[in-house]
Design a protein around this motif. Sequence first.
Motif, PDB file in Angstrom:
ATOM      1  N   LYS A   7       0.849  -1.193   0.000  1.00 38.53           N
ATOM      2  CA  LYS A   7       0.000   0.000   0.000  1.00 38.53           C
ATOM      3  C   LYS A   7       0.888   1.248   0.000  1.00 38.53           C
ATOM      4  N   ARG A  25      -4.066  10.038  -2.393  1.00 44.51           N
ATOM      5  CA  ARG A  25      -4.819   8.829  -2.746  1.00 44.51           C
ATOM      6  C   ARG A  25      -4.086   7.607  -2.205  1.00 44.51           C
ATOM      7  N   GLU A  27      -3.486   3.704  -2.505  1.00 44.73           N
ATOM      8  CA  GLU A  27      -3.643   2.712  -3.553  1.00 44.73           C
ATOM      9  C   GLU A  27      -2.775   1.495  -3.258  1.00 44.73           C
ATOM     10  N   GLN A  28      -3.074   0.414  -3.950  1.00 48.70           N
ATOM     11  CA  GLN A  28      -2.298  -0.809  -3.834  1.00 48.70           C
ATOM     12  C   GLN A  28      -1.513  -1.004  -5.125  1.00 48.70           C
ATOM     13  N   ALA A  29      -0.273  -1.464  -4.975  1.00 48.13           N
ATOM     14  CA  ALA A  29       0.597  -1.635  -6.133  1.00 48.13           C
ATOM     15  C   ALA A  29       1.380  -2.933  -5.998  1.00 48.13           C
ATOM     16  N   ASP A  69       0.602  11.375  -9.070  1.00 48.54           N
ATOM     17  CA  ASP A  69       0.457   9.917  -9.097  1.00 48.54           C
ATOM     18  C   ASP A  69       1.708   9.188  -8.629  1.00 48.54           C
ATOM     19  N   GLU A 316      -3.338   4.813   6.395  1.00 46.17           N
ATOM     20  CA  GLU A 316      -4.441   5.538   5.774  1.00 46.17           C
ATOM     21  C   GLU A 316      -4.754   6.857   6.477  1.00 46.17           C
TER      22      GLU A 316
END
Length: 342
Positions: A7, A25, A27-29, A69, A316
């Motif tokens: 994460k 944001r 996000e999972q990668a 991003d 988070e």
Amino acid sequence: MTIDTFKQIVLASRPDGQPTVDNFRLEQATLPDTPPNGLLLRVLYLSLDPYMRGRMDARKSYAPAVEIDHKMVGETVAEVIESRHPDYRAGELVLAPTGWCDYAVIDGTGVRKVDPALSAPSARLGVLGMPGFTAYAGLILIGKPKPGDTVVVAAASGPVGSLVGQLARIAGARAVGIAGGSEKCRYLLDELGFDAAIDHRAPDMAEQLAAACRDGIDVYFENVGGKIWQAVLPLLNRFARVPVCGLIAQYGGDRNNANDQLAATMRQILTKSLLVRGFINYEFADEHYPEFLRIVSDGIGEGRIRYKEDIVEGLEKAPAAFLGMLEGHNFGKVIVQVAPKP
């Protein structure tokens, strides 16, 4: 141990003025393979620091901006899960520039071992880390306090300001701290031993500061700017030293605000022969970091230096904690506990 994904928190958009949670944001990668001389790390603690606000803007600075991003930058304490580097073994704790994430694969650049016997690991992100070294470098190497001097620092209950005041006292100087709210001011006086504490929210803040500094100010550690700088400026003595490490009051606002009084500032610099020196802490790291670690860790062990941490649990929650820090809602060094300590 097989870990395929991780994460991370990325910069979703550039802020217009004060940042909001919508600029981030979660996000999972996919986690890449560990390369030769690389490390797979599990992040335990993430440091949140004011400099990160500047990295969110696309403007020229001493370090590159975070791209849209891309993962937010940041230093962490992490556990080595897998090592293909000869200097590190699985199970060791390290300081590493992983950014805002729960796992990371990196090379050995910028990595330092963390000795758990020296301090609590989280302290290496605060009093014994970058904020602490910023306080040490600015005050000791630029401010050069002498016995009898008056040293003033704003954001004084935070990780930088709190150590500035304590180091000033150890050097024999008077320490005057400026903080937000009565609780933080009491902490400066009762816990950290400051000689005076001023609430910057008080309508007569400037008058209170003048009363606390009747012999003027010899060293002002600047990390806020704005109205506090305006209150400090007329009180600076001849040959006063002003280490400048930050301007948090201006990070989200109008940087061309006329209330910053550039002309008045330049006049005082000239007529009082002031030393105003901006600095980035790593300028001094190669030569002075080991000395800093020894002096401050000894001070902690002897009870002469105290510190406070404001720990938030869960990656988070990092964006909200970061925004709260910029608005002064924290009390102590802001750290995100990303995973339990092993």
